[in-house]
Design a protein around this motif. Structure first.
Motif, short mmCIF file in Angstrom:
data_model
loop_
_atom_site.label_atom_id
_atom_site.label_comp_id
_atom_site.label_asym_id
_atom_site.label_seq_id
_atom_site.Cartn_x
_atom_site.Cartn_y
_atom_site.Cartn_z
N ARG A 1 0.83 -1.20 0.00
CA ARG A 1 0.00 0.00 0.00
C ARG A 1 0.87 1.26 0.00
N LYS A 2 1.94 1.26 0.81
CA LYS A 2 2.83 2.41 0.87
C LYS A 2 3.59 2.58 -0.45
N LEU A 3 3.99 1.48 -1.08
CA LEU A 3 4.67 1.56 -2.37
C LEU A 3 3.76 2.15 -3.45
N ARG A 4 2.48 1.79 -3.41
CA ARG A 4 1.53 2.36 -4.37
C ARG A 4 1.36 3.86 -4.16
N GLN A 5 1.44 4.31 -2.91
CA GLN A 5 1.31 5.75 -2.62
C GLN A 5 2.52 6.53 -3.11
N LEU A 6 3.65 5.86 -3.27
CA LEU A 6 4.88 6.54 -3.66
C LEU A 6 5.17 6.48 -5.15
N LEU B 1 1.73 10.35 -6.51
CA LEU B 1 2.26 11.59 -5.95
C LEU B 1 1.72 12.80 -6.71
N ALA B 2 1.63 12.69 -8.04
CA ALA B 2 1.10 13.80 -8.84
C ALA B 2 -0.38 14.04 -8.52
N ALA B 3 -1.14 12.97 -8.36
CA ALA B 3 -2.57 13.11 -8.03
C ALA B 3 -2.74 13.74 -6.66
N THR B 4 -1.92 13.33 -5.71
CA THR B 4 -2.00 13.90 -4.36
C THR B 4 -1.65 15.38 -4.38
N ALA B 5 -0.60 15.73 -5.12
CA ALA B 5 -0.20 17.14 -5.21
C ALA B 5 -1.29 17.97 -5.88
N ALA B 6 -1.92 17.43 -6.92
CA ALA B 6 -2.99 18.15 -7.61
C ALA B 6 -4.18 18.35 -6.69
N GLU C 1 -7.45 22.01 -3.28
CA GLU C 1 -8.00 22.34 -1.96
C GLU C 1 -7.48 23.70 -1.49
N THR C 2 -6.18 23.94 -1.70
CA THR C 2 -5.59 25.21 -1.28
C THR C 2 -6.19 26.36 -2.09
N GLY C 3 -6.37 26.16 -3.39
CA GLY C 3 -6.98 27.19 -4.23
C GLY C 3 -8.40 27.52 -3.79
N ALA C 4 -9.17 26.50 -3.48
CA ALA C 4 -10.54 26.72 -3.03
C ALA C 4 -10.56 27.46 -1.69
N ARG C 5 -9.64 27.09 -0.81
CA ARG C 5 -9.58 27.75 0.49
C ARG C 5 -9.20 29.22 0.33
N LEU C 6 -8.22 29.50 -0.54
CA LEU C 6 -7.81 30.89 -0.77
C LEU C 6 -8.93 31.70 -1.43
N LYS C 7 -9.66 31.07 -2.34
CA LYS C 7 -10.78 31.76 -3.00
C LYS C 7 -11.85 32.13 -1.98
#
Length: 115
Positions: free
Chosen positions: A24-29, A34-39, A44-50
């Motif tokens: 499971r941890k290898l799949r997360q890495l 990682l790209a999906a998590t960052a996106a 979420e950050t953009g919505a919060r700032l808006k």
């Protein structure tokens, strides 16, 4: 015999659990994960700032209206409710008549002709 079976089963269960956790941890890495998590975090950050920006804009508008009222009271400028609103004029008049063109046969529009 029962003791050996118990410990064997416990070892198998621990091995399956550890293997599952590691996979499971290898799949997360993986790069895709990682790209999906960052996106997702960026969205979420953009919505919060808006949301904060909209709240800030509303606060500014409310405080601006309050301050304008205070200044109007201090200067004795009060809007007279009986007066109509000021008239707004269009920047460009809409002239529906056809424009008058110069006869093309008498005038030449060739820029190079005079040189």
């Amino acid at each position: 015999m029962f003791r050996r079976t118990f410990w064997f089963s416990t070892g198998v269960a621990a091995g399956v659990w550890a293997t599952t956790k590691v996979n499971r941890k290898l799949r997360q890495l993986t790069p895709e994960s990682l790209a999906a998590t960052a996106a997702n975090k960026a969205l979420e950050t953009g919505a919060r700032l808006k949301d904060r920006a909209v709240g800030f804009a509303l606060d500014v508008r409310d405080n601006m209206a309050q301050r304008e009222a205070e200044l109007g009271d201090a200067l004795g400028l009060h809007a007279d409710p009986e007066l109509p609103a000021p008239r707004r004029y269009a920047a460009i008049e809409n002239n529906r008549s056809k424009p008058k063109y110069v006869d093309d046969t008498t005038h030449s529009y060739n820029r190079n002709e005079d040189h």
